[in-house]
Scaffold this active site. Structure first.
Site, PDB file in Angstrom:
ATOM      1  N   ILE A   1      -4.207   4.461   8.779  1.00 15.27           N
ATOM      2  CA  ILE A   1      -4.172   5.037   7.671  1.00 15.27           C
ATOM      3  C   ILE A   1      -5.316   5.064   6.880  1.00 15.27           C
ATOM      4  O   ILE A   1      -5.650   5.930   6.289  1.00 15.27           O
ATOM      5  CB  ILE A   1      -3.159   3.983   6.657  1.00 15.27           C
ATOM      6  CG1 ILE A   1      -1.725   4.239   7.190  1.00 15.27           C
ATOM      7  CG2 ILE A   1      -3.230   4.234   5.078  1.00 15.27           C
ATOM      8  CD1 ILE A   1      -1.143   5.306   6.835  1.00 15.27           C
ATOM      9  N   ASP A   2      -6.236   4.128   7.327  1.00 16.48           N
ATOM     10  CA  ASP A   2      -7.689   4.114   6.882  1.00 16.48           C
ATOM     11  C   ASP A   2      -8.571   5.580   7.244  1.00 16.48           C
ATOM     12  O   ASP A   2      -9.215   6.025   6.275  1.00 16.48           O
ATOM     13  CB  ASP A   2      -8.371   2.853   7.364  1.00 16.48           C
ATOM     14  CG  ASP A   2      -8.387   2.759   8.888  1.00 16.48           C
ATOM     15  OD1 ASP A   2      -7.503   3.326   9.439  1.00 16.48           O
ATOM     16  OD2 ASP A   2      -9.591   2.213   9.302  1.00 16.48           O
ATOM     17  N   ARG A   3      -8.164   5.936   8.312  1.00 14.99           N
ATOM     18  CA  ARG A   3      -8.781   7.196   8.836  1.00 14.99           C
ATOM     19  C   ARG A   3      -8.238   8.280   8.036  1.00 14.99           C
ATOM     20  O   ARG A   3      -9.014   9.400   7.463  1.00 14.99           O
ATOM     21  CB  ARG A   3      -8.530   7.416  10.335  1.00 14.99           C
ATOM     22  CG  ARG A   3      -9.432   6.536  11.293  1.00 14.99           C
ATOM     23  CD  ARG A   3      -8.868   6.433  12.578  1.00 14.99           C
ATOM     24  NE  ARG A   3      -9.570   7.861  13.221  1.00 14.99           N
ATOM     25  CZ  ARG A   3      -9.392   8.339  14.572  1.00 14.99           C
ATOM     26  NH1 ARG A   3      -8.357   7.645  15.044  1.00 14.99           N
ATOM     27  NH2 ARG A   3      -9.815   9.385  14.604  1.00 14.99           N
TER      28      ARG A   3
ATOM     29  N   ASN B   1      -9.129  -4.952   8.890  1.00 20.37           N
ATOM     30  CA  ASN B   1      -8.883  -5.962   9.934  1.00 20.37           C
ATOM     31  C   ASN B   1      -9.619  -7.075   9.615  1.00 20.37           C
ATOM     32  O   ASN B   1      -8.889  -8.200  10.157  1.00 20.37           O
ATOM     33  CB  ASN B   1      -9.471  -5.238  11.129  1.00 20.37           C
ATOM     34  CG  ASN B   1      -9.130  -4.080  11.704  1.00 20.37           C
ATOM     35  OD1 ASN B   1      -7.908  -4.183  11.991  1.00 20.37           O
ATOM     36  ND2 ASN B   1      -9.709  -3.047  11.783  1.00 20.37           N
TER      37      ASN B   1
ATOM     38  N   TYR C   1      -3.573  15.983  14.500  1.00 21.08           N
ATOM     39  CA  TYR C   1      -3.759  14.836  15.307  1.00 21.08           C
ATOM     40  C   TYR C   1      -2.547  15.220  16.441  1.00 21.08           C
ATOM     41  O   TYR C   1      -1.409  14.909  16.206  1.00 21.08           O
ATOM     42  CB  TYR C   1      -3.687  13.593  14.721  1.00 21.08           C
ATOM     43  CG  TYR C   1      -4.407  12.575  15.523  1.00 21.08           C
ATOM     44  CD1 TYR C   1      -6.002  12.702  15.825  1.00 21.08           C
ATOM     45  CD2 TYR C   1      -3.842  11.260  15.735  1.00 21.08           C
ATOM     46  CE1 TYR C   1      -6.556  11.579  16.596  1.00 21.08           C
ATOM     47  CE2 TYR C   1      -4.329  10.232  16.337  1.00 21.08           C
ATOM     48  CZ  TYR C   1      -5.876  10.351  16.874  1.00 21.08           C
ATOM     49  OH  TYR C   1      -6.428   9.257  17.320  1.00 21.08           O
TER      50      TYR C   1
ATOM     51  N   THR D   1     -33.894 -12.130  26.183  1.00 19.48           N
ATOM     52  CA  THR D   1     -32.405 -11.855  26.355  1.00 19.48           C
ATOM     53  C   THR D   1     -32.123 -11.373  24.978  1.00 19.48           C
ATOM     54  O   THR D   1     -31.572 -10.531  24.551  1.00 19.48           O
ATOM     55  CB  THR D   1     -31.785 -13.152  26.710  1.00 19.48           C
ATOM     56  OG1 THR D   1     -32.214 -13.421  27.856  1.00 19.48           O
ATOM     57  CG2 THR D   1     -30.359 -12.847  26.644  1.00 19.48           C
TER      58      THR D   1
ATOM     59  N   LYS E   1     -10.717  -5.387   0.557  1.00 26.23           N
ATOM     60  CA  LYS E   1     -11.520  -4.915  -0.438  1.00 26.23           C
ATOM     61  C   LYS E   1     -10.814  -4.118  -1.473  1.00 26.23           C
ATOM     62  O   LYS E   1      -9.686  -3.743  -1.293  1.00 26.23           O
ATOM     63  CB  LYS E   1     -12.479  -3.880   0.197  1.00 26.23           C
ATOM     64  CG  LYS E   1     -13.264  -4.286   1.457  1.00 26.23           C
ATOM     65  CD  LYS E   1     -14.196  -3.227   2.137  1.00 26.23           C
ATOM     66  CE  LYS E   1     -14.821  -3.838   3.159  1.00 26.23           C
ATOM     67  NZ  LYS E   1     -14.125  -4.172   4.176  1.00 26.23           N
TER      68      LYS E   1
ATOM     69  N   ASP F   1     -16.844   5.959   9.935  1.00 25.71           N
ATOM     70  CA  ASP F   1     -16.787   4.364   9.246  1.00 25.71           C
ATOM     71  C   ASP F   1     -17.328   3.488  10.256  1.00 25.71           C
ATOM     72  O   ASP F   1     -16.626   3.219  11.203  1.00 25.71           O
ATOM     73  CB  ASP F   1     -15.305   4.293   8.972  1.00 25.71           C
ATOM     74  CG  ASP F   1     -14.934   3.204   8.464  1.00 25.71           C
ATOM     75  OD1 ASP F   1     -15.821   2.292   7.746  1.00 25.71           O
ATOM     76  OD2 ASP F   1     -13.797   2.646   7.870  1.00 25.71           O
TER      77      ASP F   1
END
Length: 243
Positions: free
Chosen positions: A95-97, A9, A87, A172, A13, A117
Site C-alpha cells: 500500500i505504501d508503494r 514496518n 503490476y 573493518t 508517522k 523510498d
C-alpha cells in the site's frame, strides 16, 4: 484539518495538514499509538478528517480513535488510485508503494516519475507520463545491510549508517561503511541511469527515513523529500473527496 497516518514496518508517522500545507509531523512507536493520537487531537481540535495507510500490523486502538473522532478514509487495494496498475501481482503490491505512486502522479503531472523510498527496504516505483504503473524494484535498506552482515557472520560488528570518508576502507568498520553506503549509492545511481536511458524527462523523488542522508551524495538531480509519503496521503485524500 486532515490527519494523515502511515503505519510502517518500524514506526508510525503522522502529519496534520491544512489543505496542502503540512502543519506538524509526528513520529512514534506502535506501542504508544493510542496515547500519541489522543495528544494530537487535543492539540489540533479542528481535525475533522483522516486518512490511514498501513504496511505493518494494523493498530486496532488507533483505528478506533480515528474512526471515532474523524471521517476516516482507509487506503487499501480496492481504493481508486489516479493511475493504471499494471503490476503483475497487484494484490501483493505494498500500500505504501501505491500511495507513493499516487503522490507522484498528483504532484508531478504529465511526466515520467521514479519514486525511491529509502527506508527499511529501498523501493523503486515508476509511473510513466500516461499514468501507467508497471512496477519497480525492492532491495535492502541501509539498516538491513548493516544488520545482515552482523547477523550472518561470526565477527562483523553491528554498525549504524555513517558516511565514509574514503571509498577504500582502512579498517573493518570503515570497510563496512564504504561497502554499505557506497554500495547503496552506486545502486541508486545505476537504477536512475537505467530509467533515464529508457525514458525521457524522468522526475526522481527520493523519500524515506534515509533520504536526507543519501541525497547529499547523489550526483543526479532529485527531489529529496522525507515527508513525501505523508504528503501523498494528503493529496490522495483531497483527490478522492473531489472525485
Amino acid at each position: 484539518m486532515i490527519l494523515a497516518v502511515d503505519i510502517g514496518n518500524t514506526n508510525i508517522k503522522a502529519a496534520v495538514f491544512e489543505d496542502t500545507v503540512l502543519v506538524e509531523k509526528f513520529v512514534f512507536v506502535k506501542s504508544n499509538a493510542s496515547d500519541e493520537a489522543e495528544k494530537i487531537f487535543q492539540k489540533y481540535t479542528k481535525i475533522t478528517h483522516s486518512i490511514l495507510s498501513s504496511v505493518g500490523k494494523e493498530q486496532e486502538s488507533l483505528f478506533l480513535i480515528l474512526k471515532e473522532k474523524t471521517r476516516l478514509l482507509e487506503v487499501n487495494h480496492d481504493f481508486k488510485f489516479p493511475f493504471q496498475n499494471n503490476y503483475g501481482t497487484p494484490a501483493t503490491l505494498g500500500i505504501d508503494r501505491m500511495v507513493l505512486a499516487a503522490g507522484a502522479v498528483l504532484q508531478f503531472p504529465g511526466c515520467n516519475r521514479l519514486v525511491i523510498d529509502a527506508g527499511t527496504c529501498v523501493t523503486y516505483d515508476f509511473v510513466d507520463s500516461s499514468n501507467i504503473y508497471p512496477g519497480g524494484a525492492i532491495s535492502p535498506g541501509l539498516r538491513l545491510r548493516y544488520e545482515g552482515m552482523h547477523t550472518f557472520t561470526a565477527k562483523l560488528p553491528l554498525l549504524y549508517p555513517e558516511m565514509p570518508q574514503n571509498f577504500i576502507g582502512s579498517s573493518t568498520a570503515t570497510s563496512m561503511h564504504s561497502g554499505v553506503v557506497n554500495g547503496l549509492l552506486y545502486e541508486l545511481e545505476g537504477f536512475i541511469a537505467q530509467y533515464k536511458q529508457q525514458y525521457q524527462d524522468v522526475t526522481i523523488i527520493l523519500t524515506g527515513g534515509d533520504a536526507d542522508f543519501l541525497a547529499k551524495r547523489l550526483k543526479n538531480t532529485i527531489f529529496a523529500n522525507s515527508n513525501f509519503l505523508l504528503e501523498s496521503l494528503n493529496f490522495l485524500y483531497l483527490y478522492t473527496i473531489k472525485k
